[in-house]
Design a protein around this motif. Structure first.
Motif, PDB file in Angstrom:
ATOM      1  N   TYR A   1      53.311  36.532  30.955  1.00  0.00           N
ATOM      2  CA  TYR A   1      52.424  35.935  29.958  1.00  0.00           C
ATOM      3  C   TYR A   1      51.902  37.013  29.009  1.00  0.00           C
ATOM      4  N   ILE A   2      51.592  38.190  29.548  1.00  0.00           N
ATOM      5  CA  ILE A   2      51.152  39.312  28.707  1.00  0.00           C
ATOM      6  C   ILE A   2      52.252  39.646  27.702  1.00  0.00           C
TER       7      ILE A   2
ATOM      8  N   VAL B   1      43.213  41.073  33.709  1.00  0.00           N
ATOM      9  CA  VAL B   1      42.745  39.825  33.091  1.00  0.00           C
ATOM     10  C   VAL B   1      43.234  38.589  33.835  1.00  0.00           C
ATOM     11  N   GLU B   2      43.830  38.829  35.011  1.00  0.00           N
ATOM     12  CA  GLU B   2      44.295  37.753  35.892  1.00  0.00           C
ATOM     13  C   GLU B   2      45.306  36.834  35.228  1.00  0.00           C
ATOM     14  N   LEU B   3      46.322  37.460  34.599  1.00  0.00           N
ATOM     15  CA  LEU B   3      47.437  36.730  34.006  1.00  0.00           C
ATOM     16  C   LEU B   3      48.731  37.408  34.444  1.00  0.00           C
TER      17      LEU B   3
ATOM     18  N   GLU C   1      37.765  35.175  25.230  1.00  0.00           N
ATOM     19  CA  GLU C   1      37.131  35.588  26.477  1.00  0.00           C
ATOM     20  C   GLU C   1      38.100  36.408  27.330  1.00  0.00           C
ATOM     21  N   THR C   2      39.350  35.971  27.383  1.00  0.00           N
ATOM     22  CA  THR C   2      40.356  36.692  28.159  1.00  0.00           C
ATOM     23  C   THR C   2      40.670  38.033  27.513  1.00  0.00           C
ATOM     24  N   LEU C   3      40.705  38.049  26.185  1.00  0.00           N
ATOM     25  CA  LEU C   3      40.985  39.298  25.470  1.00  0.00           C
ATOM     26  C   LEU C   3      39.919  40.355  25.722  1.00  0.00           C
ATOM     27  N   ARG C   4      38.685  39.892  25.906  1.00  0.00           N
ATOM     28  CA  ARG C   4      37.553  40.803  26.109  1.00  0.00           C
ATOM     29  C   ARG C   4      37.354  41.749  24.930  1.00  0.00           C
TER      30      ARG C   4
ATOM     31  N   ILE D   1      46.004  33.251  23.589  1.00  0.00           N
ATOM     32  CA  ILE D   1      45.058  33.815  24.547  1.00  0.00           C
ATOM     33  C   ILE D   1      43.651  33.571  24.011  1.00  0.00           C
ATOM     34  N   SER D   2      42.719  33.320  24.912  1.00  0.00           N
ATOM     35  CA  SER D   2      41.340  33.086  24.478  1.00  0.00           C
ATOM     36  C   SER D   2      40.647  34.419  24.198  1.00  0.00           C
TER      37      SER D   2
ATOM     38  N   GLY E   1      47.834  42.632  33.079  1.00  0.00           N
ATOM     39  CA  GLY E   1      47.816  41.285  33.649  1.00  0.00           C
ATOM     40  C   GLY E   1      46.904  41.181  34.855  1.00  0.00           C
TER      41      GLY E   1
END
Length: 110
Positions: free
Chosen positions: A36-37, A30-32, A50-53, A47-48, A27
């Motif tokens: 939420y994780i 990915v700044e969550l 982009e966030t998943l990377r 999750i997007s 978290g």
């Protein structure tokens, strides 16, 4: 929960554990929030990419098996929670019982 969300959640959990990260550590990366994780891993939150990377192709393998992997993961997690506070003596007994049960099940399936 959609089948896709479950599949993504299984992949995120597997990837996180393979990297030796806690939900909280992931978290932070990915700044969550950790909660939420957890929701992502259970297939309850979206999750997007982009966030998943990750690349979308990294998520497509074994898509049809996501549900069974998710159920297996839930069983393993709940079993761990059940026994994590047992004494060493209790754990030794549980291990012996599990070995007997597994051996018996396998011998009947052959």
């Amino acid at each position: 929960m959609s089948k896709l969300s479950k599949h993504v959640g299984v992949k995120v959990r597997s990837s996180r554990k393979n990297r030796g990260l806690t939900q909280e550590q992931l978290g932070e990366l990915v700044e969550l929030p950790q909660s939420y994780i957890g929701g992502i891993e259970r297939g309850e939150k979206n999750i997007s990419l982009e966030t998943l990377r990750v690349e979308p192709s990294d998520l497509s393998s074994d898509y049809g098996l996501a549900s069974s992997h998710y159920e297996r993961s839930k069983l393993l997690d709940s079993t761990h929670l059940l026994i994590e506070h047992c004494s060493d003596k209790e754990l030794a007994l549980i291990k012996k019982l599990a070995e007997v049960v597994i051996s018996e099940v396998r011998s009947k399936s052959n």
